[in-house]
Write a protein that holds these residues in place. Sequence first.
Motif, PDB file in Angstrom:
ATOM      1  N   SER A   7     -52.268  57.758 -52.630  1.00  0.00           N
ATOM      2  CA  SER A   7     -51.510  56.517 -52.709  1.00  0.00           C
ATOM      3  C   SER A   7     -51.342  56.055 -54.144  1.00  0.00           C
ATOM      4  N   ASP A   8     -52.177  56.564 -55.061  1.00  0.00           N
ATOM      5  CA  ASP A   8     -51.968  56.260 -56.471  1.00  0.00           C
ATOM      6  C   ASP A   8     -50.739  56.990 -57.011  1.00  0.00           C
ATOM      7  N   ASP A   9     -50.448  58.170 -56.439  1.00  0.00           N
ATOM      8  CA  ASP A   9     -49.302  58.945 -56.896  1.00  0.00           C
ATOM      9  C   ASP A   9     -47.993  58.315 -56.444  1.00  0.00           C
ATOM     10  N   VAL A  10     -47.924  57.963 -55.169  1.00  0.00           N
ATOM     11  CA  VAL A  10     -46.706  57.383 -54.590  1.00  0.00           C
ATOM     12  C   VAL A  10     -47.102  56.204 -53.709  1.00  0.00           C
ATOM     13  N   VAL A  11     -46.480  55.056 -53.953  1.00  0.00           N
ATOM     14  CA  VAL A  11     -46.832  53.837 -53.227  1.00  0.00           C
ATOM     15  C   VAL A  11     -45.590  53.290 -52.530  1.00  0.00           C
ATOM     16  N   LEU A  12     -45.727  52.996 -51.243  1.00  0.00           N
ATOM     17  CA  LEU A  12     -44.686  52.308 -50.486  1.00  0.00           C
ATOM     18  C   LEU A  12     -45.092  50.845 -50.362  1.00  0.00           C
ATOM     19  N   GLU A  13     -44.230  49.937 -50.808  1.00  0.00           N
ATOM     20  CA  GLU A  13     -44.598  48.525 -50.837  1.00  0.00           C
ATOM     21  C   GLU A  13     -43.484  47.669 -50.249  1.00  0.00           C
ATOM     22  N   PRO A  14     -43.788  46.821 -49.266  1.00  0.00           N
ATOM     23  CA  PRO A  14     -42.752  45.957 -48.675  1.00  0.00           C
ATOM     24  C   PRO A  14     -42.241  44.943 -49.694  1.00  0.00           C
ATOM     25  N   THR A  15     -40.923  44.654 -49.616  1.00  0.00           N
ATOM     26  CA  THR A  15     -40.314  43.692 -50.535  1.00  0.00           C
ATOM     27  C   THR A  15     -39.563  42.589 -49.808  1.00  0.00           C
ATOM     28  N   THR A  16     -39.456  42.672 -48.481  1.00  0.00           N
ATOM     29  CA  THR A  16     -38.768  41.643 -47.707  1.00  0.00           C
ATOM     30  C   THR A  16     -39.593  41.314 -46.470  1.00  0.00           C
ATOM     31  N   SER A  17     -39.119  40.319 -45.738  1.00  0.00           N
ATOM     32  CA  SER A  17     -39.804  39.931 -44.499  1.00  0.00           C
ATOM     33  C   SER A  17     -39.654  40.990 -43.420  1.00  0.00           C
ATOM     34  N   TYR A  18     -38.760  41.953 -43.626  1.00  0.00           N
ATOM     35  CA  TYR A  18     -38.581  43.020 -42.644  1.00  0.00           C
ATOM     36  C   TYR A  18     -39.733  44.023 -42.676  1.00  0.00           C
ATOM     37  N   ASP A  30     -39.760  46.203 -39.411  1.00  0.00           N
ATOM     38  CA  ASP A  30     -39.324  45.631 -38.142  1.00  0.00           C
ATOM     39  C   ASP A  30     -37.935  45.033 -38.345  1.00  0.00           C
ATOM     40  N   LEU A  31     -36.916  45.724 -37.836  1.00  0.00           N
ATOM     41  CA  LEU A  31     -35.523  45.306 -37.992  1.00  0.00           C
ATOM     42  C   LEU A  31     -35.020  44.794 -36.642  1.00  0.00           C
ATOM     43  N   GLU A  32     -34.783  43.495 -36.561  1.00  0.00           N
ATOM     44  CA  GLU A  32     -34.475  42.882 -35.278  1.00  0.00           C
ATOM     45  C   GLU A  32     -33.006  42.495 -35.171  1.00  0.00           C
ATOM     46  N   ARG A  33     -32.587  42.236 -33.919  1.00  0.00           N
ATOM     47  CA  ARG A  33     -31.260  41.708 -33.594  1.00  0.00           C
ATOM     48  C   ARG A  33     -30.148  42.570 -34.172  1.00  0.00           C
ATOM     49  N   LEU A  34     -30.179  43.842 -33.785  1.00  0.00           N
ATOM     50  CA  LEU A  34     -29.137  44.759 -34.225  1.00  0.00           C
ATOM     51  C   LEU A  34     -27.915  44.659 -33.323  1.00  0.00           C
ATOM     52  N   ASN A  35     -26.726  44.788 -33.911  1.00  0.00           N
ATOM     53  CA  ASN A  35     -25.511  44.846 -33.107  1.00  0.00           C
ATOM     54  C   ASN A  35     -25.487  46.144 -32.311  1.00  0.00           C
ATOM     55  N   GLU A  36     -25.019  46.063 -31.067  1.00  0.00           N
ATOM     56  CA  GLU A  36     -24.835  47.271 -30.278  1.00  0.00           C
ATOM     57  C   GLU A  36     -23.582  47.994 -30.744  1.00  0.00           C
ATOM     58  N   GLN A  37     -23.627  49.347 -30.692  1.00  0.00           N
ATOM     59  CA  GLN A  37     -22.469  50.171 -31.027  1.00  0.00           C
ATOM     60  C   GLN A  37     -21.920  49.828 -32.400  1.00  0.00           C
ATOM     61  N   GLN A 312     -28.246  36.210 -25.913  1.00  0.00           N
ATOM     62  CA  GLN A 312     -28.359  35.658 -24.576  1.00  0.00           C
ATOM     63  C   GLN A 312     -29.251  36.557 -23.727  1.00  0.00           C
ATOM     64  N   ASN A 313     -30.434  36.022 -23.405  1.00  0.00           N
ATOM     65  CA  ASN A 313     -31.356  36.644 -22.459  1.00  0.00           C
ATOM     66  C   ASN A 313     -31.981  37.949 -22.935  1.00  0.00           C
ATOM     67  N   ARG A 314     -31.646  38.402 -24.155  1.00  0.00           N
ATOM     68  CA  ARG A 314     -32.270  39.627 -24.616  1.00  0.00           C
ATOM     69  C   ARG A 314     -32.155  39.705 -26.130  1.00  0.00           C
ATOM     70  N   GLU A 315     -32.978  40.559 -26.716  1.00  0.00           N
ATOM     71  CA  GLU A 315     -32.972  40.749 -28.162  1.00  0.00           C
ATOM     72  C   GLU A 315     -33.130  42.229 -28.458  1.00  0.00           C
ATOM     73  N   LEU A 316     -32.186  42.782 -29.180  1.00  0.00           N
ATOM     74  CA  LEU A 316     -32.275  44.174 -29.595  1.00  0.00           C
ATOM     75  C   LEU A 316     -33.144  44.248 -30.837  1.00  0.00           C
ATOM     76  N   SER A 317     -33.972  45.249 -30.919  1.00  0.00           N
ATOM     77  CA  SER A 317     -34.832  45.354 -32.093  1.00  0.00           C
ATOM     78  C   SER A 317     -35.145  46.812 -32.368  1.00  0.00           C
ATOM     79  N   ALA A 318     -35.598  47.041 -33.600  1.00  0.00           N
ATOM     80  CA  ALA A 318     -36.037  48.389 -33.985  1.00  0.00           C
ATOM     81  C   ALA A 318     -37.305  48.275 -34.793  1.00  0.00           C
ATOM     82  N   THR A 319     -38.234  49.202 -34.583  1.00  0.00           N
ATOM     83  CA  THR A 319     -39.479  49.190 -35.329  1.00  0.00           C
ATOM     84  C   THR A 319     -39.705  50.566 -35.937  1.00  0.00           C
TER      85      THR A 319
END
Length: 346
Positions: A7-18, A30-37, A312-319
């Motif tokens: 992890s000293d060689d390569v570091v992945l670090e979050p920069t947003t609330s996602y 965690d990427l939420e509320r994606l448009n369908e199609q 409405q009544n549902r939420e599309l999400s991706a993790t």
Amino acid sequence: MAEDTTSDDVVLEPTTSYASVTDEGKLEVDLERLNEQAVTTFDDVFTISVGDDAVSRVWIEDVEGLTFYENGNQHAELSESSPLEPEAGESARIGVSIDTHVDHAETERFTVHVEYEDDDGKSAGVVTLEDLEVEPETVETGANVTVNATYENVGERTKTTDAELTVDGAVVDSESVTVSPGDTETVHFERQLEWPGETELGVDGVEHETVSVDGPPVDVLEASVVDTELEAGETGEIEATVSNPTDEPVDRTLELAVDGIVVDTQTVALESASEQTLTFEHEFDGEGTTPVAVSGVDAGTVTVDEPTFEIQNRELSATTVAALAPPMAASLLIVATAANRRWVNK
């Protein structure tokens, strides 16, 4: 992400609330509320930072429907043919593009590859554009010109790069070229020139030659963006007016360029002494302000905002979850990532 030498060689670090780091030391996106199609993009989700000079290349092997790109440029996809080639201390901002036309029934996995210099100190391949030839220098409208771009690999490893042909600054074609250490390879393009005047043909935006095109004074009089503000995923219209002041009918092909890349074409048949207005439609995905042009004529810009949603009544999400693992071999570091491709929370 754990505290070890890898992890000293390569570091992945979050920069947003996602993105966030879990208690287990994994990078979770965690990427939420994606448009369908639709294709949805998220810029600057996390960073990849390099802390070791021995790291020569970093790329992401993604799965269908999920693409990673760097520094807010959706055209700069991270792949084996177009990897990061960082120096120690550098970091790159990583965005994610998700295509929900693709639906996977099971969890998919993708890999982040980190390649090191060999033990003998060999460096990664370095391919440079050494020579550009454009022939002929003068043509009639409708004739073809030939563009030859010669690349040289001054490094010590075989490298693949993309050669991009530009016309008046817009990317109109590309070819992949692989060059062995110490060798040269030439990429050949052919391009039909339909518009009279001086035309610049180049490769990779660093070299260009000017060709004089002779012919009837048919021209794009003006081009304009109809929809200057859109939400991501919406389709905008661009209009262009073409004039034929001659006494002969002519055919011309107009090219729509978005952010310097040709994305659509239309062919128009013009009667003698006539004008005609054409309308292009293009779906704008990435957020921000994007320049638009038609056959080299500036049409203005389109500003794309984050889309609003009515759920409405549902939420599309991706993790997606990323975990940093020890090197599998002396020259390869694997980061395994699980992606829930059905876009539901787990």
